[in-house]
Design a protein around this motif. Structure first.
Motif, PDB file in Angstrom:
ATOM      1  N   UNK A  21      38.323  20.026 -37.153  1.00 35.30           N
ATOM      2  CA  UNK A  21      38.049  19.370 -35.872  1.00 35.30           C
ATOM      3  C   UNK A  21      36.661  18.759 -35.774  1.00 35.30           C
ATOM      4  N   UNK A  22      35.738  19.250 -36.609  1.00 32.29           N
ATOM      5  CA  UNK A  22      34.357  18.746 -36.566  1.00 32.29           C
ATOM      6  C   UNK A  22      34.233  17.383 -37.244  1.00 32.29           C
ATOM      7  N   UNK A  23      35.273  16.970 -37.959  1.00 31.27           N
ATOM      8  CA  UNK A  23      35.200  15.702 -38.698  1.00 31.27           C
ATOM      9  C   UNK A  23      35.909  14.597 -37.935  1.00 31.27           C
ATOM     10  N   UNK A  24      35.190  13.509 -37.759  1.00 33.91           N
ATOM     11  CA  UNK A  24      35.756  12.338 -37.102  1.00 33.91           C
ATOM     12  C   UNK A  24      36.167  11.365 -38.195  1.00 33.91           C
ATOM     13  N   UNK A  25      37.416  10.901 -38.142  1.00 32.17           N
ATOM     14  CA  UNK A  25      37.916   9.983 -39.173  1.00 32.17           C
ATOM     15  C   UNK A  25      37.703   8.542 -38.726  1.00 32.17           C
ATOM     16  N   UNK A  26      37.166   7.716 -39.607  1.00 34.31           N
ATOM     17  CA  UNK A  26      36.967   6.301 -39.285  1.00 34.31           C
ATOM     18  C   UNK A  26      37.441   5.437 -40.436  1.00 34.31           C
ATOM     19  N   UNK A  27      38.179   4.370 -40.107  1.00 37.97           N
ATOM     20  CA  UNK A  27      38.557   3.385 -41.115  1.00 37.97           C
ATOM     21  C   UNK A  27      37.413   2.401 -41.304  1.00 37.97           C
ATOM     22  N   UNK A  28      37.297   1.885 -42.517  1.00 39.43           N
ATOM     23  CA  UNK A  28      36.310   0.873 -42.831  1.00 39.43           C
ATOM     24  C   UNK A  28      37.000  -0.175 -43.698  1.00 39.43           C
ATOM     25  N   UNK A  29      36.840  -1.452 -43.337  1.00 39.93           N
ATOM     26  CA  UNK A  29      37.478  -2.525 -44.097  1.00 39.93           C
ATOM     27  C   UNK A  29      36.502  -3.059 -45.131  1.00 39.93           C
ATOM     28  N   UNK A  93      44.199  -0.609 -33.500  1.00 40.14           N
ATOM     29  CA  UNK A  93      43.734  -0.739 -34.878  1.00 40.14           C
ATOM     30  C   UNK A  93      44.776  -0.200 -35.865  1.00 40.14           C
ATOM     31  N   UNK A  94      45.137   1.072 -35.686  1.00 42.10           N
ATOM     32  CA  UNK A  94      46.060   1.710 -36.638  1.00 42.10           C
ATOM     33  C   UNK A  94      47.467   1.139 -36.541  1.00 42.10           C
ATOM     34  N   UNK A  95      47.885   0.777 -35.333  1.00 44.19           N
ATOM     35  CA  UNK A  95      49.220   0.183 -35.159  1.00 44.19           C
ATOM     36  C   UNK A  95      49.308  -1.119 -35.952  1.00 44.19           C
ATOM     37  N   UNK A  96      48.247  -1.933 -35.906  1.00 44.09           N
ATOM     38  CA  UNK A  96      48.247  -3.199 -36.638  1.00 44.09           C
ATOM     39  C   UNK A  96      48.131  -2.968 -38.140  1.00 44.09           C
TER      40      UNK A  96
END
Length: 196
Positions: A21-29, A93-96
């Motif tokens: 739970x302490x980790x935030x997930x982020x996408x990067x292009x 973002x994720x839906x696309x």
């Protein structure tokens, strides 16, 4: 838009749910292939199609090979990256991201074409007029430039890649296509040894 990212799709979904739970997930292009309308050279198209077959044999990932017959393949992933950012401006973002991957790999739709992007924007329920404005905006291009620069500064040269940030330090994390366990183990070990 790398076929290995499509191969990693179901594992990354599981991993995101299993992260502490302490980790935030982020996408990067990262960008991958700049803007062009030039058709892919036939040898490159054959190479990519053979990678699809290799992934399918190794991992059971589904592909629709009609793409290679019905579309003129173009090696240009920047447009798809911009589309994902534009959708992100509308909290999609994720839906696309998933819609684009499915369009390319399962529906044999060209992932660099505006018609594809607008159809997907409509299908996932975006405000298409707003989407059209955003897609070409300076704001969007600035976000995309920043993401590409950050990916480069993190040493990301292949896709998919995972990087764990702890405070101001960044640690590459191995990608495992079939199980989340080795990745979670490595993340736990990195946290234990660097969190202070």
């Amino acid at each position: 838009m790398c076929s290995w990212c499509w191969a990693y799709q179901s594992t990354i979904s599981q991993l995101k749910q299993q992260l502490p739970g302490t980790i935030q997930f982020e996408y990067l292009l990262g960008g991958l292939a700049a803007d062009t309308e030039l058709p892919m050279p036939p040898e490159m198209a054959q190479k990519i199609e053979s990678i699809w077959r290799q992934i399918e044999q190794q991992l059971g990932t589904q592909f629709n090979y009609d793409f290679w017959r019905d579309c003129v393949p173009v090696r240009s992933t920047y447009p798809a990256c911009r589309v994902v950012i534009a959708a992100g401006f509308q909290d999609s973002y994720e839906a696309m991201l998933l819609a684009l991957q499915k369009a390319y790999y399962l529906r044999a739709m060209p992932p660099h074409r505006l018609e594809t992007h607008r159809q997907l924007a409509q299908e996932i329920g975006l405000d298409v007029a707003q989407f059209d404005k955003d897609i070409d905006s300076d704001l969007l291009n600035g976000v995309f430039d920043d993401q590409r620069s950050l990916a480069k500064s993190l040493g990301v040269h292949s896709y998919p890649s995972l990087v764990l940030q702890i405070h101001d330090s960044f640690f590459p994390v191995d990608v495992n296509y079939t199980s989340t366990e080795p990745t979670l183990k490595q993340i736990r070990e990195l946290i234990v040894s660097h969190w202070h």
